[in-house]
Design a protein around this motif. Sequence first.
Motif, short mmCIF file in Angstrom:
data_model
loop_
_atom_site.label_atom_id
_atom_site.label_comp_id
_atom_site.label_asym_id
_atom_site.label_seq_id
_atom_site.Cartn_x
_atom_site.Cartn_y
_atom_site.Cartn_z
N ASP B 150 0.86 -1.17 0.00
CA ASP B 150 0.00 0.00 0.00
C ASP B 150 0.90 1.23 0.00
O ASP B 150 1.97 1.22 0.61
CB ASP B 150 -0.88 -0.01 1.25
CG ASP B 150 -1.75 1.24 1.35
OD1 ASP B 150 -2.58 1.44 0.45
OD2 ASP B 150 -1.59 2.01 2.31
N THR B 151 0.46 2.27 -0.69
CA THR B 151 1.25 3.50 -0.76
C THR B 151 0.38 4.70 -0.46
O THR B 151 -0.68 4.86 -1.07
CB THR B 151 1.86 3.67 -2.16
OG1 THR B 151 2.64 2.51 -2.46
CG2 THR B 151 2.76 4.88 -2.22
N LYS B 152 0.79 5.52 0.47
CA LYS B 152 0.13 6.79 0.74
C LYS B 152 1.16 7.91 0.58
O LYS B 152 2.35 7.69 0.77
CB LYS B 152 -0.42 6.82 2.17
CG LYS B 152 -1.53 5.81 2.47
CD LYS B 152 -2.81 6.14 1.75
CE LYS B 152 -4.01 5.32 2.18
NZ LYS B 152 -3.83 3.87 2.14
N VAL B 153 0.67 9.09 0.22
CA VAL B 153 1.56 10.26 0.13
C VAL B 153 1.03 11.34 1.06
O VAL B 153 -0.18 11.62 1.07
CB VAL B 153 1.63 10.80 -1.32
CG1 VAL B 153 2.56 12.01 -1.39
CG2 VAL B 153 2.10 9.71 -2.29
N VAL B 154 1.91 11.93 1.86
CA VAL B 154 1.52 13.04 2.73
C VAL B 154 2.27 14.30 2.31
O VAL B 154 3.32 14.22 1.67
CB VAL B 154 1.78 12.73 4.23
CG1 VAL B 154 0.93 11.56 4.69
CG2 VAL B 154 3.25 12.47 4.49
N GLN B 155 1.73 15.45 2.67
CA GLN B 155 2.32 16.72 2.28
C GLN B 155 3.74 16.88 2.83
O GLN B 155 4.07 16.32 3.87
CB GLN B 155 1.48 17.91 2.78
CG GLN B 155 0.11 18.04 2.15
CD GLN B 155 -0.98 17.33 2.93
OE1 GLN B 155 -0.69 16.41 3.70
NE2 GLN B 155 -2.21 17.74 2.74
N LYS B 156 4.52 17.68 2.13
CA LYS B 156 5.88 17.99 2.58
C LYS B 156 5.81 18.51 4.02
O LYS B 156 4.96 19.33 4.35
CB LYS B 156 6.50 19.04 1.65
CG LYS B 156 7.98 19.18 1.87
CD LYS B 156 8.70 19.70 0.64
CE LYS B 156 10.21 19.78 0.91
NZ LYS B 156 10.81 18.44 1.18
N GLY B 157 6.67 18.00 4.87
CA GLY B 157 6.68 18.41 6.26
C GLY B 157 5.77 17.58 7.15
O GLY B 157 5.64 17.87 8.34
N LYS B 158 5.12 16.55 6.59
CA LYS B 158 4.25 15.67 7.40
C LYS B 158 4.83 14.26 7.52
O LYS B 158 4.14 13.34 7.96
CB LYS B 158 2.85 15.60 6.78
CG LYS B 158 2.14 16.95 6.68
CD LYS B 158 1.83 17.52 8.06
CE LYS B 158 1.06 18.84 7.94
NZ LYS B 158 0.95 19.51 9.25
N ALA B 159 6.07 14.07 7.07
CA ALA B 159 6.78 12.81 7.30
C ALA B 159 8.26 13.18 7.20
O ALA B 159 8.61 14.36 7.29
CB ALA B 159 6.39 11.75 6.28
N ASP B 160 9.14 12.20 7.00
CA ASP B 160 10.56 12.53 6.89
C ASP B 160 11.17 11.65 5.80
O ASP B 160 11.90 10.71 6.09
CB ASP B 160 11.23 12.29 8.26
CG ASP B 160 12.58 12.99 8.34
OD1 ASP B 160 12.95 13.70 7.39
OD2 ASP B 160 13.27 12.82 9.36
N GLY B 161 10.81 11.93 4.55
CA GLY B 161 11.25 11.12 3.42
C GLY B 161 10.28 9.99 3.19
O GLY B 161 9.39 10.09 2.36
N LEU B 162 10.42 8.92 3.94
CA LEU B 162 9.39 7.88 3.91
C LEU B 162 9.45 7.03 5.16
O LEU B 162 10.48 6.95 5.83
CB LEU B 162 9.47 7.00 2.67
CG LEU B 162 10.45 5.81 2.65
CD1 LEU B 162 10.10 4.89 1.49
CD2 LEU B 162 11.87 6.30 2.52
N TYR B 163 8.31 6.45 5.48
CA TYR B 163 8.18 5.48 6.55
C TYR B 163 7.69 4.18 5.91
O TYR B 163 6.90 4.21 4.96
CB TYR B 163 7.18 5.95 7.61
CG TYR B 163 7.54 7.26 8.28
CD1 TYR B 163 8.86 7.58 8.59
CD2 TYR B 163 6.55 8.20 8.60
CE1 TYR B 163 9.20 8.78 9.20
CE2 TYR B 163 6.88 9.41 9.22
CZ TYR B 163 8.20 9.70 9.51
OH TYR B 163 8.53 10.88 10.12
#
Lengths: 358, 358
Positions: B150-163
């Motif tokens: 599964d892949t989700k995308v969050v806005q810049k500044g709402k994660a740190d590269g990827l989890y």
Amino acid sequence: MTEDQPSVQGAVCPPPLPHRDRIVLGHGSGGKLSRRLIEQVFMPALRNPFLDMRDDSAVFQIPMMIADGARLALSTDSHVVSPLFFPGGDIGRLAVCGTVNDLSMVGASPLYLTAGFILEEGLSVADLERILQSMKHAAEEAGIFIVAGDTKVVQKGKADGLYINTAGVGLVDPLVNISGANAKPGDIIILSGSIGDHGIAVLQARGELGFESQIESDVAPLNHLTHGMLEASKEIHVLRDPTRGGLATTLNEIASQSQVGIIIEETLLPVNPAVASACEMLGFDPLNVANEGKLVAFVSESSASKVIEAMKHTEIGKDSVAIGRVVSTPPGIVLMKTQIGSTRILDSLSGEMLPRIC
Amino acid sequence: MTEDQPSVQGAVCPPPLPHRDRIVLGHGSGGKLSRRLIEQVFMPALRNPFLDMRDDSAVFQIPMMIADGARLALSTDSHVVSPLFFPGGDIGRLAVCGTVNDLSMVGASPLYLTAGFILEEGLSVADLERILQSMKHAAEEAGIFIVAGDTKVVQKGKADGLYINTAGVGLVDPLVNISGANAKPGDIIILSGSIGDHGIAVLQARGELGFESQIESDVAPLNHLTHGMLEASKEIHVLRDPTRGGLATTLNEIASQSQVGIIIEETLLPVNPAVASACEMLGFDPLNVANEGKLVAFVSESSASKVIEAMKHTEIGKDSVAIGRVVSTPPGIVLMKTQIGSTRILDSLSGEMLPRIC
């Protein structure tokens, strides 16, 4: 890094959670603070004999029917919905239902779920507790257990409250054979209820509607519905829940996977009046808006009426309706007879309409 | 939201990924951009017959031995390591090994994994591709398949590269009975190699060591090691990988779960000289530093030597050593005979030492 005054690990009552009102980085250390978070916040909500084992994995027997040729299904979904709470649900309910539904969409009976939490430093523990209660209730509603979990904490500004991943395992009856690749010309396409409710409810919670409405998300576990459908007939070829990208994207995926054509009728699509108004004002097509408690089923013509009957006997499927059928050509294309009598190609969602609705 | 010029969904060669160099929010829409990301970035790295089905869940038969009383194990881990790349590994290798190892620590043979990605808008697609290649190689090394994602995308500044979250299912032999609650007085405690390498390697990658070193993370799948150990003896009572919180926290967890005492000898603990120096300069105790490719085993005294022998025959376990034993009292307490001959209580990690090391 050990404390000056070593304390006795394993005491029955660990000391109260420090910084109880907010998550701190130490809650993700794997050490004492992590343990307190697990014991005082996660366990009271989610406790069961599997989690009580506190091992690296949950271990379980699987039902005897596995010996008769049943198969297992495995699925996962990450949830990043913003805001965390919305009319009709929250990220916790969404996370449980998301994986229960993905398992249900291959005809599996969901058995066990895992849950992985990424918490942002500063998250309110009260909010976390509310979300865990919601997961507990959704799990009870679906009749499944959350048997393994994991918690990480990231610095403030590196997440958005919390993200939840769920994964799950389910059991597939030997007589069931459901896949997006199994649609056959002549199949009747059944929709289990109104479309667009979830996406619009989330928009409303963000305050982006610009007007008052009573729209609630449809987020719900679909496993009891699919169970009843499969009791009625094994001639169900495709099941899918039209989440991100909405019904239009889901139908296009199936047309492409099965290399068949699809024709649906716009006038047959159930849309709540409040959702229809909101979509009209915002310039959205309800066919592209996400759902979290609906499914489409592709069923052989001879079984369609008994499957619809079974669906209508459930609260969640009481508005089920046949919306179209599968044709042999043009393969990979979805056509829609519009309200004004014309026929147009119904395309997948292109780009991003509503970010972070699940 | 449909395009003005509808295109034919299901074409064999989708158009090239727009914004190929960076992840955009549209990659998480569930629509066409999502599909292109899956087809052009995820599939080339992870393709297998299960993912090729493109259904909501992977469905598989399980080996026939299930009929003979074998059980299933289920586990999950989310990964938020910072930075994404470090000497000896990256978040992709960590995510695969983390769940493979959690399954191995109940004596299960890992079979299938799921992977859930949370991508931050702006992530370099080249970095994502490198991480997926790393997951592919780690999966091959462990001999498992990633069957659902599964892949989700969050806005810049709402994660740190990827989890990355991984979950997995494995098969437990009927004769195996491993749990943190099964330690018994008299058991020999075996450690599979040096401690502290992973945590210090990540610190080094952050540039926080303040000096040059050659320390590499030990991140590796442990399933082949545990398989060999269980071939040598079924008298293995506990297996655990000392990740967050390090060996000290792991031993305290086991002492607490089994309500036994543990005595280890500091002089027997293998610590790489570079790790020892780094810990000394930074004021860390290697016993609290995370490992990602090590395990501790609690084995009946009569089986200990053959288990150690089996471990030493593997590259990953060649430095295996007995470090202590289980005693009946004081229950829940870990004691360490220090280098200077005294005995002290070895406590769990309290608070946070190194955030986001896994």
